[in-house]
Design an enzyme around this catalytic site. Structure first.
Site, short mmCIF file in Angstrom:
data_model
loop_
_atom_site.label_atom_id
_atom_site.label_comp_id
_atom_site.label_asym_id
_atom_site.label_seq_id
_atom_site.Cartn_x
_atom_site.Cartn_y
_atom_site.Cartn_z
N GLU A 60 0.77 -1.25 -0.19
CA GLU A 60 0.08 -0.02 0.07
C GLU A 60 0.65 1.24 0.02
O GLU A 60 0.53 2.31 -0.47
CB GLU A 60 -0.91 -0.09 1.17
N HIS A 129 -11.13 -4.98 9.13
CA HIS A 129 -11.61 -4.97 7.81
C HIS A 129 -12.93 -4.20 7.87
O HIS A 129 -13.61 -4.33 6.97
CB HIS A 129 -11.74 -6.16 7.12
#
Lengths: 325, 337
Positions: A60, A129
């Protein structure tokens, strides 16, 4: 107009903008060969090739830096985070680089980049998440923040995001990907930033939200209507820039408000909305502003606990009744 | 100054004029850097302040070899030298350090964020390891548009322990992007010596682990540096692939303005060590070389020194005479139009 799902509308926006502007390209994890984790980028690799639909490693920081650097020298990257929960790894590149380079350079460097992906809660993905991080990004000067609630806005706002000369945080709601609606097929159709939508007119109370919260507010308005309560539903569409004019016009009409967000309650964006209403229209209020928000806990896995942590339309109804009592 | 004897290019391909250009550039950087602490202590400059003394060859040997502004430069917060080498005027640099409207970043960046995109200089970065992820995108864009241009990305040895650096080098190796990495290996990450911060001090090995070729270079000698940079640049332009130079160098002054001989510096390195490295001063080495080749006299050196003193004085005068940014510029440039 055509009926399509939210995720198809996102794909259409990207397809049209990539056809319009060769500087637009997509990068992210599983966006190409895999066809997108949520299928948002399905078919785009075949259509545009590997230079414009770039599969990345699970990196990321690298993704955010690659998008930022490419934007600094003239491309218009669309970086997909598989979910916004994973963007936390990239916060330095996002906040210290993408959001600040224009200011730090005295306006000499532009950074036209879109960071997009799903956020939201509700499918037992548990603690790591299940984030919506809009308050973090709205807090940071230099980002625009868009959170579409409908398929049509998904398309129109994403097109505006891609054409914007600034870093745009584009937060989709995974729980809305399958929702359907009428969407303009006109390639010139866009939805401007900073213009809230009145999704339902009403006179007794303003239900203010964004993303999936708008859909929940509309359901809450239906329930309230059965009791003769006329609720107005405001969809902010973008948190930065923020259309307070539409919010305040509604407050002047209804004199009561519920602000809805899905993310954690503490120091969330609903508090910002409430504070601005108090600052700018205190005398118009007939009752304290009510906040509806997620529970301040890491998201639990067990279905019953998760349900208890997520705000629902019933929570909005209860908040509205408190404001009206 | 007048050229007395013009000799043909030497065997290593460098002419007298080019060598004098290197000397002038390195000396300009040195004298400008020497002036900034003085201005800091006069409270004309604020914030952090990081000097490049001793490392001049790393910019002088590389940046003049580029095709600016089409090639792009990224670097760390120790960025004054890079700006000057890219062609930012001393006045625009000094004005930025003093937070003036005439600064190269309009007074919004300061010492750590000198920026001059019109000259290919994308700026200094205040985060250790910060420019390397950005270099992936700059390199990708240069490749995407089909140019033969390259990105040069400077960073320090401390950055090699940042996670994002390895994510990014991996992507550059994977996508085969035209980036020249210049590791300003001055042996100390602030005050932490190499062998106290990593179990593997072979940085070329780390680059190779990501599919990027590289080599170690003596960065105390500008001609060695220049020769290695030329080869690396040629390699990148020809193959389109990145190259990694682990450049041995040393900063003669502390990490920043707070790290003088009374600060942390006395705890992490000895005066003897600093003196040893000063024997390898890249400017002195070049002067010796110039003299051996009969390319320069003491009088010519004095003349260049005098020219540079005027440039430094004028830069300071320009900055001090420049207005502060207008207060109504506070909210400008948060967004682009």
């Amino acid at each position: 107009m055509a009926k399509m799902r939210y995720l198809q509308a996102l794909r259409l926006a990207m397809t049209e903008e990539m056809e319009r502007d060769p500087n637009v390209f997509i990068l992210g994890e599983e966006v190409g060969q895999y066809q997108g984790t949520y299928r948002v980028t399905e078919g785009l690799l075949d259509k545009f090739g590997g230079n414009r639909v770039v599969d990345t490693p699970i990196s990321e920081i690298g993704i955010a830096g690659m998008a930022t650097g490419a934007a600094m020298v003239g491309l218009r990257p669309i970086a997909e985070f598989m979910t916004w929960s994973f963007a936390m790894s990239a916060m330095d590149q996002l906040v210290n680089h993408a959001a600040k380079i224009t200011y730090m350079s005295g306006g000499r460097i532009k950074c036209p980049v879109v960071f997009r992906g799903p956020a939201g809660v509700g499918t037992q993905l548990s603690a790591q998440h299940s984030h919506s991080l809009e308050a973090w990004f709205a807090h940071t000067p230099g980002f625009k923040v868009a959170m579409p609630a409908t398929p049509e806005d998904a398309k129109g706002l994403l097109k505006t995001a891609i054409r914007d000369n600034n870093p745009v945080i584009f937060m989709e709601h995974a729980g809305l990907y399958g929702s359907s609606g009428e969407v303009s097929e006109d390639p010139d159709f866009t939805v401007p930033f900073g213009v809230a939508a009145v999704r339902r007119e009403g006179t007794d109370i303003s239900l203010i939200g964004y993303s999936r919260g708008v859909q929940q507010s509309l359901k809450a308005a239906d329930i309230l209507a059965k009791d003769g309560i006329s609720a107005e539903v405001i969809d902010l569409r973008t948190l930065v820039p923020l259309d307070m004019d539409t919010v305040l016009a509604s407050i002047r009409k209804t004199h009561r408000a519920v602000v809805m967000q899905e993310e954690w309650r503490n120091a969330g964006f609903a508090a910002e909305i409430a504070a601005r209403i108090y600052e700018q229209a205190f005398d118009e209020l007939d009752a304290p502003i009510q906040r509806v928000a997620g529970a301040d806990v890491p998201m639990p896995y067990a279905k019953n606990l998760e349900r208890a942590a997520i705000p629902t339309e019933n929570d909005i109804v209860l908040a509205a009744r408190r404001a009206l009592s | 100054m007048a050229d007395t004897i013009v000799k043909p290019p030497t065997e290593d391909g460098i002419s007298r004029a080019e060598m004098l250009d290197l000397f002038r550039l390195m000396l300009r950087i040195r004298r400008l850097e020497e002036s900034v602490y003085r201005k800091f202590h006069e409270a004309k400059i604020g914030g952090y302040l990081h000097r490049y003394d001793g490392q001049e060859a790393l910019v002088a040997g590389v940046i003049p070899q580029l095709q600016l502004p089409h090639d792009k430069i990224l670097c760390t917060y120790r960025d004054h030298a890079h700006a000057i080498a890219c062609g930012t005027t001393a006045g625009e640099m000094m004005a930025e350090l003093m937070g003036r409207a005439t600064g190269c970043a309009r007074g919004k960046g300061g010492s750590m964020h000198l920026t001059d995109p019109d000259k290919g200089f994308l700026g200094g970065d205040g985060i250790v390891g910060g420019p390397i992820p950005v270099s992936v995108g700059v390199g990708y864009a240069l490749k995407y548009t089909g140019s033969k241009n390259i990105c040069v990305c400077y960073f320090g040895d401390g950055a090699m322990n940042q996670g994002g650096v390895h994510e990014s080098l991996n992507m550059v190796g994977l996508y085969k992007l035209p980036v020249l990495y210049i590791l300003e290996n001055n042996r100390y990450a602030m005050g932490t010596a190499l062998d106290r911060s990593t179990g593997q001090t072979d940085f070329v090995l780390k680059a190779k682990a990501h599919g990027i070729a590289g080599e170690v270079v003596d960065g105390m000698n500008v001609l060695t540096m220049r020769e290695a940079a030329n080869r690396a640049i040629e390699h990148i332009r020809t193959t389109g692939e990145a190259y990694f130079l682990d450049v041995e160098c040393y900063r003669f002054v502390g990490h920043g303005v707070g790290d003088d001989n009374t600060g942390g510096q006395k705890f992490y390195r000895t005066e003897e060590e600093v003196d040893e490295w000063r024997q390898r001063d890249p400017i002195l080495q070049l002067v010796r070389d110039l003299k051996q080749r009969g390319y320069i006299s003491d009088e010519q050196i004095e003349a260049i020194e005098a020219e540079i003193k005027i440039e430094v004085d004028e830069a300071i005068a320009f900055a001090e005479a420049s207005p502060e940014p207008p207060l109504d510029s506070l909210y400008e440039n948060v967004f682009s139009e």
